[in-house]
Design an enzyme around this catalytic site. Sequence first.
Site, PDB file in Angstrom:
ATOM      1  N   TYR B  97       1.113  -0.635  -0.033  1.00  0.00           N
ATOM      2  CA  TYR B  97       0.263   0.042  -0.120  1.00  0.00           C
ATOM      3  C   TYR B  97       0.732   1.236  -0.056  1.00  0.00           C
ATOM      4  O   TYR B  97       0.348   1.909  -0.270  1.00  0.00           O
ATOM      5  CB  TYR B  97      -0.929  -0.409   1.253  1.00  0.00           C
ATOM      6  CG  TYR B  97      -2.036  -0.963   1.303  1.00  0.00           C
ATOM      7  CD1 TYR B  97      -2.995  -0.828   0.008  1.00  0.00           C
ATOM      8  CD2 TYR B  97      -2.679  -1.644   2.150  1.00  0.00           C
ATOM      9  CE1 TYR B  97      -4.239  -1.647   0.029  1.00  0.00           C
ATOM     10  CE2 TYR B  97      -3.238  -2.670   2.050  1.00  0.00           C
ATOM     11  CZ  TYR B  97      -4.209  -2.048   1.104  1.00  0.00           C
ATOM     12  OH  TYR B  97      -5.426  -3.159   0.564  1.00  0.00           O
ATOM     13  N   GLU B 196       6.196 -27.239  17.064  1.00  0.00           N
ATOM     14  CA  GLU B 196       5.708 -26.548  15.621  1.00  0.00           C
ATOM     15  C   GLU B 196       4.315 -25.570  16.048  1.00  0.00           C
ATOM     16  O   GLU B 196       3.430 -25.828  15.669  1.00  0.00           O
ATOM     17  CB  GLU B 196       5.843 -27.255  14.162  1.00  0.00           C
ATOM     18  CG  GLU B 196       4.543 -28.957  14.464  1.00  0.00           C
ATOM     19  CD  GLU B 196       4.503 -29.441  13.980  1.00  0.00           C
ATOM     20  OE1 GLU B 196       4.067 -29.295  12.870  1.00  0.00           O
ATOM     21  OE2 GLU B 196       4.448 -30.696  14.091  1.00  0.00           O
ATOM     22  N   ASP B 248       5.709 -33.160  14.510  1.00  0.00           N
ATOM     23  CA  ASP B 248       4.565 -34.863  14.265  1.00  0.00           C
ATOM     24  C   ASP B 248       6.078 -35.433  13.028  1.00  0.00           C
ATOM     25  O   ASP B 248       6.267 -35.379  13.148  1.00  0.00           O
ATOM     26  CB  ASP B 248       3.443 -33.927  13.687  1.00  0.00           C
ATOM     27  CG  ASP B 248       2.424 -33.687  14.466  1.00  0.00           C
ATOM     28  OD1 ASP B 248       2.731 -33.202  15.670  1.00  0.00           O
ATOM     29  OD2 ASP B 248       1.154 -33.051  14.026  1.00  0.00           O
TER      30      ASP B 248
END
Lengths: 367, 367
Positions: B97, B196, B248
């Site tokens: 912007y 995470e 994981d």
Amino acid sequence: MAEKNTESKKKLVDFGKGLVKQAEKGENPAMDVPIRTLSNVNYSQKTGMLSLGIKSSKRFFFNVAHVRKFVQTAEVAALAKELLTVDKSLSLRQAFYAIRRTIAGTNIDIVDDQVESNKALEDLELITDISREQLHINANKLGSIAGNVIIKDKGIGGKEILIDWSKQGSGGWSIPSRVEHLEFKKVDAKFVIYMEKAAMWERLNEDEIWDKLNCIIISSQGQATRGIRRLLQRLNTEEKLPIYILTDFDPWGFYIYSVIKTGSISLAHASERLAVPSARFLGLTADDIEKYALKKHIIRFKDVDLKRIDEISKYAWFKDKKEWQKQFELMKQMKGKVELDALVSRGISFVSEKYLPEKLKAKDFLD
Amino acid sequence: MAEKNTESKKKLVDFGKGLVKQAEKGENPAMDVPIRTLSNVNYSQKTGMLSLGIKSSKRFFFNVAHVRKFVQTAEVAALAKELLTVDKSLSLRQAFYAIRRTIAGTNIDIVDDQVESNKALEDLELITDISREQLHINANKLGSIAGNVIIKDKGIGGKEILIDWSKQGSGGWSIPSRVEHLEFKKVDAKFVIYMEKAAMWERLNEDEIWDKLNCIIISSQGQATRGIRRLLQRLNTEEKLPIYILTDFDPWGFYIYSVIKTGSISLAHASERLAVPSARFLGLTADDIEKYALKKHIIRFKDVDLKRIDEISKYAWFKDKKEWQKQFELMKQMKGKVELDALVSRGISFVSEKYLPEKLKAKDFLD
């Protein structure tokens, strides 16, 4: 006022004892579960909140259609009691794993999917009137905060520590998923600005807006988490601070405001602990887009956005509000949204030096 | 070592002066822009990082095909110089912007879409060898941190303040999007665990693991932000702390590890400032799933996950690593993933009391 585990634990123990007593009397153990479908969600003009109606249903142990949910609800109650006893907490996902196991001598699992443990937890909240946070089961952790506030929290070894939200530098204090235990020791702020974007929070923090305007700034990313909503409510009710919501000019931003203010349909039962009926909208309006020459930055709506305007404009909170209906109408005419970030096109710190001071001075809020 | 704006600003001024000089000499102003396509991205065994090759192309002002990008690059350079001068920062969205405007006398906008300003910025990073953070243009703000560390940051009025990461209670310190200016004043920690998921961070923080194991705990949500990656790298190179990655057992978790370690394809040019080649994997392995009896909690892969395994197993970093290929093979045989949260099925604090101490003691890492 910070929470105490004792009362919640007592309620859980009573709940368990009640079930055992029924069994010992030779009755079919049962629990009363309030119904959580849309047909039982009401918007009250008086409280300004969504809330659950009085409809409930009985859930029996000796009933093939009920027993699974019955056991799941009892299991999450047992887990919550354990969590309160050891004063620890788990996330919704972790709670699912904590109760997941195969029932001995069968090949049936207590829960197969997190949807089941989530629902059992929501039922437990309703049955016992203890919120998920009081049960020590957390939703997402997200968001940053800064302001002239000192809170009391728990440090290493459970020792009380003081945290000064005015001495957190460029990062801010990271908001926990559960804020029940926090105590406000010193609050030297006149209001709270909640914004939907972390980048805007960094802009305002760098501009030292919380010091200059003597307020508290809080961000999440998108919809406010339960932890943030509860924090906003506590600052509002306990410290009497007005809550102002700063979002984009688009249906999603308006919805963020409405959820903080009145509650959400899916968490209607929790409105009393989460909603802030006096929250006011400080975000971009159609008038602001005109006044601050932002038309150039209109982003064309997709069909999904246009559909969303129609949905939201019919929501209980917005339905009878002339000023809001005007916004929806102008939004449809504009056929697009404008982001708060577009204010940067007027200057790096325009939002801090012009937009906020002007709107706050003129009390230019939507309610 | 905390940054100084002076050097970056000088580079930007030199870049601008160079263009003006070419114009004054009557030459066609040009800039050398390194090519950022996959064909120019290499993995170096020696450095253990992805990096950009030497291919570059010349971008001219008087060239219809080049001029738009030329002007955009000059515009972001001017914006960055302004930001450094006033010592403020903007997000990528805000930077879009900030430079968006119609060129006088035309109906042409400098930028129509954020993709253009993002690319111009990446080009500027390469041309000037100043990172986006040094240019004061930020990516996402996300994540929390705790540990026995005191940092120096900027407070109100630019005054230096000290922030103690061991006195942040249940929330932790909220990590800013840009960490260049932070100074490590006192670091009493032996290693760093990056995870995470914010829910796991709350679990470990509640268990006071950073105090018990004398480490620093950092979380994001999903992929690490640039701010976090830079912070990990600074803790690794400046404070010589080993970085351990806790994710994981699934292709996405492995990828998070690989990005922190070697860099990402899209940000290959920034590896030198973001990657931590010595990072080690502390997450769930196929052996752990066996050892900690987590087979019950395998979540069936969808086709997209299986496809992802094949993709990732061919990535430069994993390609020649026997141990990793074994993990991918076992993952395919298992046909599913296992989440770290599943450790809760073994006990609320199993991850803190068993999993981490055992794996750390046995130095059971993947590299």
